[in-house]
Design a protein around this motif. Sequence first.
Motif, PDB file in Angstrom:
ATOM      1  N   ALA A  71       4.415   0.538  -3.228  1.00  0.00           N
ATOM      2  CA  ALA A  71       4.856  -0.667  -2.532  1.00  0.00           C
ATOM      3  C   ALA A  71       4.627  -0.515  -1.032  1.00  0.00           C
ATOM      4  O   ALA A  71       4.843   0.558  -0.461  1.00  0.00           O
ATOM      5  CB  ALA A  71       6.324  -0.938  -2.807  1.00  0.00           C
ATOM      6  N   LYS A  72       4.178  -1.594  -0.412  1.00  0.00           N
ATOM      7  CA  LYS A  72       4.163  -1.671   1.043  1.00  0.00           C
ATOM      8  C   LYS A  72       5.469  -2.318   1.494  1.00  0.00           C
ATOM      9  O   LYS A  72       5.965  -3.251   0.849  1.00  0.00           O
ATOM     10  CB  LYS A  72       2.990  -2.533   1.528  1.00  0.00           C
ATOM     11  CG  LYS A  72       1.680  -1.783   1.652  1.00  0.00           C
ATOM     12  CD  LYS A  72       0.635  -2.659   2.338  1.00  0.00           C
ATOM     13  CE  LYS A  72      -0.664  -1.888   2.551  1.00  0.00           C
ATOM     14  NZ  LYS A  72      -1.696  -2.725   3.201  1.00  0.00           N
ATOM     15  N   ILE A  73       6.005  -1.839   2.594  1.00  0.00           N
ATOM     16  CA  ILE A  73       7.242  -2.390   3.116  1.00  0.00           C
ATOM     17  C   ILE A  73       6.921  -3.344   4.264  1.00  0.00           C
ATOM     18  O   ILE A  73       6.227  -2.984   5.214  1.00  0.00           O
ATOM     19  CB  ILE A  73       8.197  -1.281   3.604  1.00  0.00           C
ATOM     20  CG1 ILE A  73       8.452  -0.286   2.468  1.00  0.00           C
ATOM     21  CG2 ILE A  73       9.506  -1.878   4.097  1.00  0.00           C
ATOM     22  CD1 ILE A  73       9.039  -0.891   1.211  1.00  0.00           C
ATOM     23  N   THR A  80       5.170 -19.139  -3.863  1.00  0.00           N
ATOM     24  CA  THR A  80       5.871 -17.961  -3.353  1.00  0.00           C
ATOM     25  C   THR A  80       5.721 -16.782  -4.307  1.00  0.00           C
ATOM     26  O   THR A  80       5.351 -16.941  -5.476  1.00  0.00           O
ATOM     27  CB  THR A  80       7.372 -18.251  -3.174  1.00  0.00           C
ATOM     28  OG1 THR A  80       7.952 -18.580  -4.453  1.00  0.00           O
ATOM     29  CG2 THR A  80       7.595 -19.406  -2.210  1.00  0.00           C
ATOM     30  N   ILE A  81       6.019 -15.598  -3.785  1.00  0.00           N
ATOM     31  CA  ILE A  81       6.154 -14.402  -4.612  1.00  0.00           C
ATOM     32  C   ILE A  81       7.525 -13.816  -4.331  1.00  0.00           C
ATOM     33  O   ILE A  81       8.065 -13.938  -3.230  1.00  0.00           O
ATOM     34  CB  ILE A  81       5.052 -13.358  -4.322  1.00  0.00           C
ATOM     35  CG1 ILE A  81       5.066 -12.957  -2.833  1.00  0.00           C
ATOM     36  CG2 ILE A  81       3.684 -13.877  -4.729  1.00  0.00           C
ATOM     37  CD1 ILE A  81       4.126 -11.808  -2.511  1.00  0.00           C
ATOM     38  N   SER A 115      -0.696  -5.992  -6.192  1.00  0.00           N
ATOM     39  CA  SER A 115      -1.297  -7.277  -6.587  1.00  0.00           C
ATOM     40  C   SER A 115      -1.054  -8.372  -5.554  1.00  0.00           C
ATOM     41  O   SER A 115      -1.750  -9.401  -5.553  1.00  0.00           O
ATOM     42  CB  SER A 115      -0.736  -7.719  -7.944  1.00  0.00           C
ATOM     43  OG  SER A 115       0.674  -7.880  -7.879  1.00  0.00           O
ATOM     44  N   ASP A 116      -0.095  -8.148  -4.662  1.00  0.00           N
ATOM     45  CA  ASP A 116       0.245  -9.161  -3.668  1.00  0.00           C
ATOM     46  C   ASP A 116      -0.085  -8.749  -2.235  1.00  0.00           C
ATOM     47  O   ASP A 116       0.214  -9.502  -1.294  1.00  0.00           O
ATOM     48  CB  ASP A 116       1.739  -9.507  -3.760  1.00  0.00           C
ATOM     49  CG  ASP A 116       2.111 -10.144  -5.087  1.00  0.00           C
ATOM     50  OD1 ASP A 116       1.322 -10.965  -5.582  1.00  0.00           O
ATOM     51  OD2 ASP A 116       3.186  -9.824  -5.629  1.00  0.00           O
ATOM     52  N   TYR A 117      -0.691  -7.578  -2.047  1.00  0.00           N
ATOM     53  CA  TYR A 117      -1.014  -7.123  -0.681  1.00  0.00           C
ATOM     54  C   TYR A 117      -1.759  -8.197   0.112  1.00  0.00           C
ATOM     55  O   TYR A 117      -1.424  -8.502   1.258  1.00  0.00           O
ATOM     56  CB  TYR A 117      -1.905  -5.877  -0.720  1.00  0.00           C
ATOM     57  CG  TYR A 117      -1.225  -4.577  -1.075  1.00  0.00           C
ATOM     58  CD1 TYR A 117       0.147  -4.482  -1.230  1.00  0.00           C
ATOM     59  CD2 TYR A 117      -1.982  -3.422  -1.258  1.00  0.00           C
ATOM     60  CE1 TYR A 117       0.748  -3.268  -1.563  1.00  0.00           C
ATOM     61  CE2 TYR A 117      -1.394  -2.210  -1.585  1.00  0.00           C
ATOM     62  CZ  TYR A 117      -0.026  -2.134  -1.744  1.00  0.00           C
ATOM     63  OH  TYR A 117       0.551  -0.948  -2.074  1.00  0.00           O
TER      64      TYR A 117
END
Length: 410
Positions: A307-309, A171-172, A269-271
Amino acid sequence: MKNNNILSSLSLAIIISLTGAGSPNAVAASTPAAEQAEPEKGPHRGRMLREGDFAIELSIFETGVPPEFRVWATNNGQAIDPKKVNLNVKLIRLGDGTDDINFKAQGDFLRGDMVIYEPHSFVVAIEASYQGKQYNWQYDNFEGRTTIEKAVANAMEIKTEIAGPATIHQTIPAYGKLSLPVGAHRSISARFDGEITKLHVSFGDTVKKGQTLFTVESNESLKPYTIKAPTNGFVSELFANAGEQTNGRTLLTISDLSRHIAKLAVYPSDYSKVNLGTPVTLNVEGNTGSITGKISFIEPVVRDDQAKIVWVELADGNLAEGSFVKATIEISTIDVPLAVKRVGLQGFRDFTVVYAKVGEQYEVRMLELGRAGGEWIEVLGGLKTGTEYVTDNSYILKADIEKSGASHDH
């Protein structure tokens, strides 16, 4: 080297008093075993074993090579040609069988034919022959091992599980707030202007779709008609009363709080790890327990902080708009053949270990670890499938073994 340590009544009493797990009958372990004198060491820092004039020096050699046994033999203090000595060593391990090591001459010593894997904890049985005479020795070479009686282990809530396959959920973390979906607030007005002859609801009332809210007498037809609720919800705003004219204005607002959207921030980094349908576990500030959902929408633009929402829709009427949310987004699910619970991990020398349990004895197992997620971590080496190992309160074993100070031979 010390004998296998047996947890003392005094140390147990201290530990139990700290953990609150004790009772008058809980301290049942034996007193510590007496320490043995340090064994004689040879010129290569190995253990000396003697019978009459014949002697061998048995050393674990690990400089520039994986650990192996090397042996030097003497008779009456004089070096013996290693080709004239036959030698076998058996390492009897706790719950893990026996290593059978044979030797070949190399230079002025005999070299064992297998690696001595960790832990270097075993009963050592040696058979040697020289000039037709047989020699036998046996001694304990224990490290990272202790004994705790069953009643004491139960009192201290030392729990175990069997090592085997597991599913690792990687998970992140993500953080955000709760919002209401578009259309959650509905403004209610009259289709035809007129006088409000009856108000059927009050501020804060819960209403259902189709329920009558107002009765209005039309200014044009002078006939009464009703205004009904277009959705379920509650009266969150009320702007009109009986006897007033509608005048084209908003009369009240109905808010539907049965659904919320958790808007979570995901950083660059998590996109690539996050997709529609990705499972999410959420904890909402002020609420007990966790809520599960899936990503239903990813906003196409990024915030100023890059950040992407991502949205997670929640069907829970007990939540509150604006509440802070802490979430874990599941990015992969991995089935592994062998894993242990991370709660059982401890440090031992330069290794990460768990404590294997065999009867009332416990001993370190040095682990080679792989992928981790949630409560599990993959084991790539150092532990056999089916091994019983300590999970809860493994720190008690670590403390007792460190107290004993026992070390193995080299």
